[in-house]
Enzyme design. Structure first.
Site, PDB file in Angstrom:
ATOM      1  N   ASP A 100       0.910  -1.196  -0.102  1.00 23.86           N
ATOM      2  CA  ASP A 100      -0.094  -0.063  -0.147  1.00 23.86           C
ATOM      3  C   ASP A 100       1.025   1.314  -0.058  1.00 23.86           C
ATOM      4  O   ASP A 100       1.920   1.241   0.568  1.00 23.86           O
ATOM      5  CB  ASP A 100      -0.810  -0.071   1.243  1.00 23.86           C
ATOM      6  CG  ASP A 100      -2.209   1.000   1.248  1.00 23.86           C
ATOM      7  OD1 ASP A 100      -2.166   1.517   0.164  1.00 23.86           O
ATOM      8  OD2 ASP A 100      -2.794   1.003   1.928  1.00 23.86           O
TER       9      ASP A 100
ATOM     10  N   GLY B 212      -0.925   6.419   1.548  1.00 28.13           N
ATOM     11  CA  GLY B 212      -1.970   7.446   1.428  1.00 28.13           C
ATOM     12  C   GLY B 212      -2.739   7.298   2.594  1.00 28.13           C
ATOM     13  O   GLY B 212      -2.995   8.072   3.278  1.00 28.13           O
TER      14      GLY B 212
ATOM     15  N   ASP C  62      -7.630  -7.142   2.365  1.00 28.30           N
ATOM     16  CA  ASP C  62      -6.604  -7.079   3.315  1.00 28.30           C
ATOM     17  C   ASP C  62      -7.330  -6.792   4.533  1.00 28.30           C
ATOM     18  O   ASP C  62      -8.091  -5.752   4.519  1.00 28.30           O
ATOM     19  CB  ASP C  62      -5.413  -6.264   2.838  1.00 28.30           C
ATOM     20  CG  ASP C  62      -5.784  -4.814   3.318  1.00 28.30           C
ATOM     21  OD1 ASP C  62      -6.313  -4.217   2.421  1.00 28.30           O
ATOM     22  OD2 ASP C  62      -5.180  -4.376   4.459  1.00 28.30           O
TER      23      ASP C  62
ATOM     24  N   CYS D 157     -12.166 -26.832  11.572  1.00 30.97           N
ATOM     25  CA  CYS D 157     -11.011 -26.187  11.165  1.00 30.97           C
ATOM     26  C   CYS D 157      -9.674 -27.205  11.206  1.00 30.97           C
ATOM     27  O   CYS D 157      -9.922 -27.961  11.975  1.00 30.97           O
ATOM     28  CB  CYS D 157     -10.628 -25.168  12.012  1.00 30.97           C
ATOM     29  SG  CYS D 157      -9.109 -24.169  11.425  1.00 30.97           S
TER      30      CYS D 157
ATOM     31  N   CYS E 239      -6.748 -26.255  11.007  1.00 33.89           N
ATOM     32  CA  CYS E 239      -5.364 -25.337  11.096  1.00 33.89           C
ATOM     33  C   CYS E 239      -4.495 -26.122  11.909  1.00 33.89           C
ATOM     34  O   CYS E 239      -4.798 -26.936  12.831  1.00 33.89           O
ATOM     35  CB  CYS E 239      -5.683 -23.790  11.351  1.00 33.89           C
ATOM     36  SG  CYS E 239      -5.885 -23.654  13.092  1.00 33.89           S
TER      37      CYS E 239
ATOM     38  N   HIS F  85      -4.673 -19.373  13.656  1.00 32.75           N
ATOM     39  CA  HIS F  85      -5.914 -19.741  13.298  1.00 32.75           C
ATOM     40  C   HIS F  85      -6.960 -18.815  12.340  1.00 32.75           C
ATOM     41  O   HIS F  85      -7.826 -19.130  11.372  1.00 32.75           O
ATOM     42  CB  HIS F  85      -7.094 -20.223  14.578  1.00 32.75           C
ATOM     43  CG  HIS F  85      -8.238 -20.432  14.441  1.00 32.75           C
ATOM     44  ND1 HIS F  85      -8.774 -21.574  13.860  1.00 32.75           N
ATOM     45  CD2 HIS F  85      -9.410 -19.521  14.467  1.00 32.75           C
ATOM     46  CE1 HIS F  85      -9.987 -21.591  13.683  1.00 32.75           C
ATOM     47  NE2 HIS F  85     -10.479 -20.385  14.354  1.00 32.75           N
TER      48      HIS F  85
END
Lengths: 350, 350
Positions: free
Chosen positions: A60, A63, A241, A279, A281, A310
């Site tokens: 990014d 700004g 994001d 999950c 993970c 996670h």
């Protein structure tokens, strides 16, 4: 994208991100310019080498940070004068200088330098900032061309940012002006999720969705929570994001398919289940809610690691499923069911 | 042993410890009794399952913590009354109650409850504590036998702790009394590295070395820095534990074969080398000193992780090499060379 503002996704190791199937990391030009310095990162071989991540990186432009973190800002057509939020030193960003910074960092996708205004700005202020952002886009593109020709370096693509606040006409105008001003590889949608109502954000996304080319990715900047990602995909967004998975993770909040839980609550003291039973993970495969709660109560770093891991994994998997559903033509029904289930549990603030 | 006081080796994941070849983890009965509670850990399947570590675990009894962390202590022959350092609540530890706690935790090796005194105590105080510790050892052994017979559970071995301060005669007496009082699988050496001179510690280790059976492991409790481990092995010690690698790692200090460095120093800002050029840990294989310095300057958790990982790996590798040298009969020469090189660099306090 996992957020690695300072060239590290907070509490996580690049190998963990790779193992969970994360595809892209975001870093920030403003923060890295101030600390440790973009020239240093260039000398050390660029951001990929510096942070040990060989996959795609987007930076990014700063700004947003110039207008949210820095103090004593003065904006004119040339650029922005501001004071560093770290040491108060006086700095100046222009479209040209920011291209120099982003080129030093060497990310694959770089965002234009834009003029960011508060979420509830009136139409006149929003128009001024949006039109200036379009002019700055042209200066960014020209400068990036010049830099690329002057010195060989990594191939980089520039994403414009569509601004215009919550004003439909301005958003449409910005999208069309930008679209006709060049051949862009993708489009940022900025200035949302900055305090406006969710319904305003959805309305603007729908307007922008129609105005941007269907064959280029659209990146909704700074968004968001799991439900925001699903709502965004429903409205044509491809890329997101947000600091939420790691920031909330460090505060003890875990995403689950049934909504958000706060692991510090006493109800989890004896809970042998994983954070999310669906999950797979590296935290859910091995540790109980009771153990992770203990880590948080004792303020142990491993707790921050496991919840961050996670939560990022949860979003990466959510988007992988969303892609499958889009390809199969079943996204609409799936997303309605997913949102209903997610909202069925009263969410607990972190 | 890597130190996991609160059922986590600070900043590290058990898979990282396994990958680096760590063999054993230490946890602490005092800390885990207070938080989250040993009964809870028993209900959740014991410490191995709770913390996701299937390798050997040793629990310290809390003798040291009762005398160093807790306040308002009163000691009598039965046990110790004290206040929790967390919430000030009144607690009582006896040899019997501590065996109950360590049995609940379910470690493979459990340390006896002992009477710990300040490092510079005079001979009378040291004698009283040492003789009491021997009496408490017998009560621990009796209670562990009773508990094992009353309820099936994991096999556990009890290590006695040789006390006696820096008084050679007391140490000899304690070692001989303990040795003749039972068939022990190993021996703890306590009350060292608590403020006495290094030369006193070495002298006492040499006395104890001669007095303990050659075919049982000796565990020097709470030691130490890399140089202390090498000096300890020279004096017959087999097993160590210390918070130094993780605590110093979180403060920015890294062990290297050339001594200790503090990664926060400006000299490392542009240093592309790994922390230690001879190291093959997951941090040194991928990251420069410049990157890790950046993480510390920016106060990023990944910095704490990488230095903790490197430092524990450094000690694990150091001991693996020491074992090879002992087996090859070349430990004496190797250790002298290693110490000379390590001390050649002025070490920098963290």
């Amino acid at each position: 994208m996992a957020v690695g503002t300072l060239a590290t996704v907070k509490a996580l190791d690049p190998v963990e991100l790779e193992a969970m199937g994360a595809q892209m990391i975001l870093a920030n030009a403003y923060h890295l310019h101030l600390r440790p310095g973009d020239a240093l990162i260039k000398d050390l071989g660029g951001l990929h080498s510096f942070m040990g991540w060989s996959g795609p990186i987007l930076t990014d432009s700063g700004g947003f940070q110039v207008f949210s973190l820095a103090s004593l800002r003065t904006v004119d057509e040339d650029g922005v004068e501001f004071r560093s939020h770290i040491d108060g030193s006086s700095r100046r960003f222009t479209p040209e200088s920011v291209m120099g910074i982003e080129r030093n960092l060497g990310a694959d996708v770089i965002m234009q330098f834009d003029h960011v205004i508060p979420g509830q700005s009136d139409e006149a202020a929003a128009r001024e900032a949006s039109e200036r952002s379009v002019r700055w886009l042209n200066r960014c593109a020209r400068e990036l061309r010049r830099l690329s020709e002057a010195e060989s370096g990594p191939p980089q693509v520039l994403f414009p940012i569509v601004q215009g606040g919550i004003h439909e006409a301005l958003r449409l105008e910005a999208a069309e002006t930008i679209r006709s001003s060049g051949e862009w590889s993708g489009f940022g949608i900025g200035g949302l999720s900055v305090g406006e109502a969710k319904t305003d954000m959805y309305r603007i996304l729908e307007v922008v969705d129609d105005a941007l080319p269907a064959d280029r990715p659209r990146y909704l900047m700074g968004v968001g929570f799991p439900e925001d990602l699903v709502e965004g995909v429903r409205r044509g967004v491809d890329l997101f994001d947000c600091v939420a998975p790691t920031r909330m993770g460090r505060n003890g909040a875990a995403f689950t398919g049934d909504g958000r839980i706060n692991i510090k609550r006493a109800e989890f003291r004896t809970d042998v289940r994983p954070l999310d039973e669906q999950c797979d993970c590296a935290a859910c495969r091995r540790f109980s809610r009771a153990y992770i709660r203990h880590l948080f109560v004792a303020d142990e770093i491993l707790g921050h690691r496991l919840l961050s891991l996670h939560n990022v994994h949860f979003l990466v998997r959510l988007m992988a499923v969303a892609r499958d559903m889009v390809r199969a033509g079943t996204f609409g029904g799936w997303s309605r069911d997913w949102l209903a289930r997610y909202h069925s549990r009263v969410t607990i603030p972190a």
